[in-house]
Scaffold this active site. Structure first.
Site, PDB file in Angstrom:
ATOM      1  N   ASP A   1     -11.091 -36.439  10.598  1.00 18.02           N
ATOM      2  CA  ASP A   1     -11.987 -37.246  11.420  1.00 18.02           C
ATOM      3  C   ASP A   1     -11.805 -38.710  11.017  1.00 18.02           C
ATOM      4  O   ASP A   1     -11.137 -39.030  10.037  1.00 18.02           O
ATOM      5  CB  ASP A   1     -13.439 -36.771  11.312  1.00 18.02           C
TER       6      ASP A   1
HETATM    7  C1  BGC Z   1     -16.067 -38.585  15.558  1.00 22.31           C
HETATM    8  C2  BGC Z   1     -15.121 -37.620  16.231  1.00 22.31           C
HETATM    9  C3  BGC Z   1     -14.236 -38.373  17.188  1.00 22.31           C
HETATM   10  C4  BGC Z   1     -13.520 -39.474  16.443  1.00 22.31           C
HETATM   11  C5  BGC Z   1     -12.553 -40.261  17.290  1.00 22.31           C
HETATM   12  C6  BGC Z   1     -15.352 -39.784  14.985  1.00 22.31           C
HETATM   13  O1  BGC Z   1     -16.227 -40.746  14.512  1.00 22.31           O
HETATM   14  O2  BGC Z   1     -16.762 -37.900  14.536  1.00 22.31           O
HETATM   15  O3  BGC Z   1     -15.844 -36.621  16.892  1.00 22.31           O
HETATM   16  O4  BGC Z   1     -13.336 -37.487  17.792  1.00 22.31           O
HETATM   17  O5  BGC Z   1     -14.473 -40.353  15.912  1.00 22.31           O
HETATM   18  O6  BGC Z   1     -13.195 -41.081  18.187  1.00 22.31           O
END
Ligand code: BGC
Length: 716
Positions: free
Chosen positions: A265
Site C-alpha cells: 500500500d
Molecule cells: C490506499 C489504497 C489505495 C492506494 C493508492 C492508499 O492510501 O490505502 O487503498 O489503493 O492508496 O491510491
C-alpha cells in the site's frame, strides 16, 4: 512476447534496471518538464532522474491523452524500453460512478457487481488504465472506521461472493483485451479490524479468526484469478503486513498458489520503520522484499537500497529476480510489449464515458443498493397526485452524492435528488432547499417555512463523503452539524416526511428513525443517484436492498456484527450477570440482512429433507415464500447455519446461502437450498479446515434476526 523472448529481455537487464521495475510513482514524476530537474517530491523520495527512467509502473492517471504522453516520453528515454503499466483506484466506477461498495454490498446481487466492474473496466481501459486497485475485500465490523464505505460488508461469505464477481467483471475474458483490466484485491489482510475503528491503528486477531473470517474473501479473489494483491498498512499477528513473510509467502503463495504481483500500500514499505519493525529504510527494503512485496508504492526504499543490499550479500538476488519476473509477466499478459498504449483511446473515451448504457447500468445498480429501513404507509409516493414536495437538507440538490473513491467522477455530471424528482413529477410540484450541515437559526426557519407549505417533505440528510473513506474514522456516529435539530423541527410539523440518508457508513439514527415515518438508506448512490432514489420513492421500482452491515443502536456497541460468538453467559433479561449493557440493548438498531419493500412476504412450511447429514451426501432445506401484499417485489431469502458444538467456539449463525425471488402479489414459490458437509467446515485451533459431527441448526428467513430454525445432525 513469447516466454522465451521475455526471458531474454529479463536476462539483458542490469541490476539497476531490475530494481527499477519494482518502483511505482505518480504521473507527475514522469511529466516531460519534470524530467531533467530535481523537484521537491523527488528530493523527498531521494530518487534521481535515472530512477524515474527505470521505474516500472504509474499510480493514477488522468485519461488516455495523459497516459500516451507519459508512456511515449518514458519509452523514448528508457534504454530497455519496457513499457510502464498504469494502475489506478477505480473503486466504484471510473467516470460513470456507481454506488459505493457498501451500497453494492446491500444489493446482494452478483450481477450488479459484475455489471459495475464491466462498466468500470471499459471506461478505465479507454482512459489508459491497466490495473485497478479494486476490489477492496476487507471484512468490516466497525462503523467508526471510514473505510467501511469501501467494503461490501461484515460477512465473509457475502464478501467472498462479491470478490469473485468483481474480479471476474474487471478481468473479463482476459486482461490482454481492450476493455478489460487487471484486478488487485486489497488490503491483505485484516485492515478492517483496526482497533477502535481508528484509521491505520493496530490489528490483533488470532490466526484461526484470520483464516476463518478475514481470509475467505481474499482466497475467493485468488481462486477467481486476481492478478495482484495489495498489502495492508496494519500489523498481522504482530508483524506489519508489508513485511510479513508468513502472510505473503506462506499463506498467499504457498498455500493458495497465488502467482501474481504483490504491491505494497501507499508508502507502507517505509512505514515498517514507524511500526518499529525495521530500523531504517535499508532494513525496510530488505524485510519487504524478503516478505514478498514485489512493487513498492510511493516510497523509495527499493531504488535506494536494494542494490547495496544485494551487492553486499545481505539479500538474495533470487528474490529480486522473482519479483521482476512477476512484474514482467504481468506486463506481458496485458500485452504491453506489443502495444504499450493498450486500451487508451480518446475516441473510445468520448464514446463510452457516461454513455446511456453506462448511466442506465449505474441507475439499476443504485436502485438495488437502496435499503428501505422504515415505512409507515408513506411510500411509495403517488406520482400522479397534486401533492407539493419540499426537498430539504445538505443533499437536497447537490451532485456531491458520488462517495469517497470517485476521483474521476464529477459532481456536475451526477443527477441530484431534486433533479431526479423534478424529472419524474414535473418542476411545478417540487421545491428544493439545499442547506449546509450546520444551519443557522434563519436557515432552519426557512426550511420549516418551506416544509409548512408542502404536503410531503423529503429530508435529504447525512454526512459528507469526506467524512468516510481513507482517513475518515469517526468517534461519534451522529449526524454532523445540527441536522438532528433540523429534522426535529420538520417532524413537529407532522407532514408526510421521508428521510433519505446519504452516508458512507452506518450512522447512529435511532432517534431519527423513531420519529420519521419513513427512512430510506441511500449510502452514496453515484452518478445516477437522483434517478434511482426517485424511482424508489415513486414506486417505479420496489426497494430490494438488504443491509450487508449492521446499523448499531449506538456507537458504544461497535464493533457489532451478527455472526458473533455466544459467550458463556448469553443475555437473559433482568439478569445482571449475563452479557449486556446497563444503558443500551445488545442488538443493533437494524440487523444484517434487513430491508423492507412495498409488499410483505410470509414464510411457511420450512422443512429439511432429512434430519441426518452424512459426508458426501446432501440434505435440502425448502421453504414456501408468499407475496402477501399488493405489489410485485423481490425477496432475498437467507440461509444461516449454526454449529452448536465445535472444537473452537462457533458463531451463533453464519450466512451460507441466499436466493432472490421476484413474486407478484399472492404468488407463492418454494425456495430450496442444498446443504452439504463442506458448508459446515470451519478453521479450528490447529488452523485446519474441518467439520464436527454433531448438532447444527439451519435457519431460513428474510434477515439475520427473523429466522425459522431447523436442527439436523452431521454424522461421520
Ligand atoms: C490506499 C489504497 C489505495 C492506494 C493508492 C492508499 O492510501 O490505502 O487503498 O489503493 O492508496 O491510491
Amino acid at each position: 512476447m513469447t516466454e522465451q523472448q521475455l526471458r531474454e529481455l529479463f536476462e539483458s537487464l542490469t541490476l539497476e534496471e531490475k530494481i527499477g521495475q519494482l518502483l511505482q510513482l505518480a504521473p507527475f514524476f514522469f511529466k516531460e518538464n519534470i524530467i531533467g530537474e530535481i523537484t521537491g517530491p523527488m528530493e523527498e523520495l531521494g530518487i534521481t532522474n535515472e530512477d524515474i527512467s527505470r521505474a516500472g509502473s504509474v499510480l493514477g492517471i488522468g485519461g488516455a491523452k495523459e497516459m500516451k504522453e507519459i508512456q511515449s516520453a518514458y519509452l523514448e528515454r528508457s534504454e530497455k524500453k519496457i513499457p510502464l503499466v498504469f494502475m489506478a483506484d477505480i473503486i466504484h466506477g471510473y467516470r460513470t460512478i456507481f454506488p459505493i461498495p457498501l451500497g453494492l454490498g446491500c444489493t446482494w446481487d452478483m450481477e450488479s457487481a459484475h455489471k459495475m466492474a464491466r462498466v468500470s473496466a471499459m471506461e478505465a481501459s479507454a482512459g489508459g488504465v491497466h490495473v485497478t486497485f479494486s476490489p477492496m475485500v476487507d471484512l468490516v465490523r466497525d462503523a467508526r472506521w471510514g473505510r467501511v464505505m469501501e467494503s461490501t460488508g461484515e460477512d465473509p461469505y457475502l464478501n467472498a461472493q462479491f470478490a469473485r464477481a468483481l474480479v471476474e467483471g474487471y478481468q473479463g475474458d482476459g486482461i490482454h483485451k481492450d476493455g478489460n483490466i487487471a484486478a488487485c484485491a486489497k488490503h491483505f489482510a485484516a485492515y478492517g479490524a483496526v482497533e477502535s475503528g481508528r484509521e491505520y491503528n493496530t490489528v490483533d486477531v488470532s490466526e484461526f479468526i484470520l483464516r476463518d473470517q478475514y481470509f475467505p474473501s481474499f482466497k475467493a479473489a485468488v481462486d477467481a484469478g486476481v492478478k495482484l494483491i495489495m498489502t495492508a498498512f496494519n500489523t498481522v499477528l504482530g508483524i506489519p503486513a508489508s513485511g510479513n513473510k508468513w502472510l505473503l509467502r506462506d499463506v498467499l503463495r504457498k498455500e493458495w498458489g497465488f502467482k501474481g504481483v504483490v504491491i505494497s500500500d501507499y508508502g507502507a514499505v517505509k512505514e515498517l520503520i514507524a511500526h518499529g519493525y525495521a530500523k531504517d529504510e535499508r532494513d525496510a527494503a530488505k524485510k519487504a522484499l524478503e516478505a514478498g512485496v514485489d512493487i513498492e508504492m510511493m516510497s523509495s526504499t527499493y531504488p535506494n537500497h536494494l542494490k547495496d543490499l544485494i551487492e553486499n550479500g545481505d539479500l538474495d538476488v533470487q528474490l529480486l529476480d522473482e519479483a521482476v519476473w512477476r512484474i514482467l509477466t504481468l506486463k506481458n499478459e496485458i500485452g504491453l510489449f506489443e502495444n504499450p498504449y493498450k486500451g487508451a483511446s480518446e475516441e473510445l473515451e468520448k464514446r463510452l464515458i457516461l454513455c446511456d448504457a453506462h448511466r442506465q447500468a449505474a441507475r439499476e445498480v443504485a436502485q438495488k443498493s437502496l435499503v428501505l429501513l422504515k415505512n409507515e404507509h408513506v411510500l411509495p409516493l403517488d406520482p400522479e397526485s397534486k401533492e407539493q414536495i419540499a426537498i430539504i437538507g445538505p443533499f437536497a440538490d447537490t451532485g456531491a452524492i458520488l462517495g469517497g473513491w470517485s476521483w474521476h467522477g464529477r459532481f456536475e455530471e451526477s443527477v441530484t435528488l431534486a433533479d431526479g424528482i423534478r424529472e419524474r413529477i414535473g418542476k411545478e410540484r417540487v421545491e428544493a432547499y439545499q442547506t449546509p450541515f450546520m444551519l443557522s437559526e434563519e436557515e432552519i426557519e426557512q426550511a420549516v417555512a418551506l416544509a409548512q407549505k408542502a404536503d410531503v417533505v423529503i429530508l435529504a440528510i447525512g454526512e459528507s463523503h469526506e467524512w468516510s473513506g481513507e482517513g475518515g474514522s469517526r468517534a461519534f456516529l451522529t449526524l454532523p452539524g445540527n441536522q438532528e435539530q433540523l429534522a426535529e423541527k420538520i417532524f413537529e410539523l407532522n407532514k408526510k416526511t421521508v428521510v433519505v440518508l446519504f452516508n458512507g457508513r452506518p450512522l447512529e439514527i435511532r432517534e431519527l428513525v423513531h420519529q420519521a415515518p419513513a427512512v430510506l438508506e441511500a449510502w452514496f448512490p453515484g452518478t445516477e443517484g437522483g434517478h434511482a432514489i426517485s424511482d424508489i420513492l415513486f414506486g417505479d421500482v420496489a426497494p430490494e436492498g438488504r443491509l450487508s452491515i449492521s446499523i448499531p443502536y449506538t456507537v458504544g456497541q461497535c464493533p457489532i456484527y451478527y455472526n458473533a460468538f455466544n459467550t458463556g453467559r448469553p443475555y437473559v433479561p433482568n439478569n445482571r450477570f449475563t452479557t449486556h449493557y446497563i444503558d443500551a440493548p445488545n442488538d443493533p438498531l437494524y440487523p444484517f440482512g434487513y430491508g423492507l419493500t412495498y409488499t410483505t412476504f410470509a414464510y411457511s412450511d420450512a422443512k429439511l429433507s432429512r434430519s441426518i447429514l452424512r459426508k458426501g451426501e446432501t440434505i435440502e432445506l425448502s421453504v414456501t415464500v408468499k407475496n402477501t401484499g399488493t405489489r410485485a417485489a423481490t425477496e432475498t431469502v437467507q440461509l444461516y447455519i449454526r454449529d452448536v458444538v465445535g472444537t473452537v467456539v462457533r458463531p451463533i449463525k453464519e450466512l451460507k446461502g441466499f436466493q432472490k425471488v421476484h413474486l407478484a402479489p399472492n404468488e407463492t414459490c418454494r425456495v430450496r437450498f442444498t446443504i452439504d458437509e463442506t458448508m459446515l467446515r470451519y478453521v479450528n485451533h490447529d488452523c485446519q479446515y474441518v467439520s464436527d459431527p454433531g448438532t447444527f441448526i439451519a435457519m431460513v428467513g428474510p434477515n439475520s434476526k427473523e429466522l425459522i430454525q431447523l436442527p439436523f445432525e452431521l454424522v461421520e
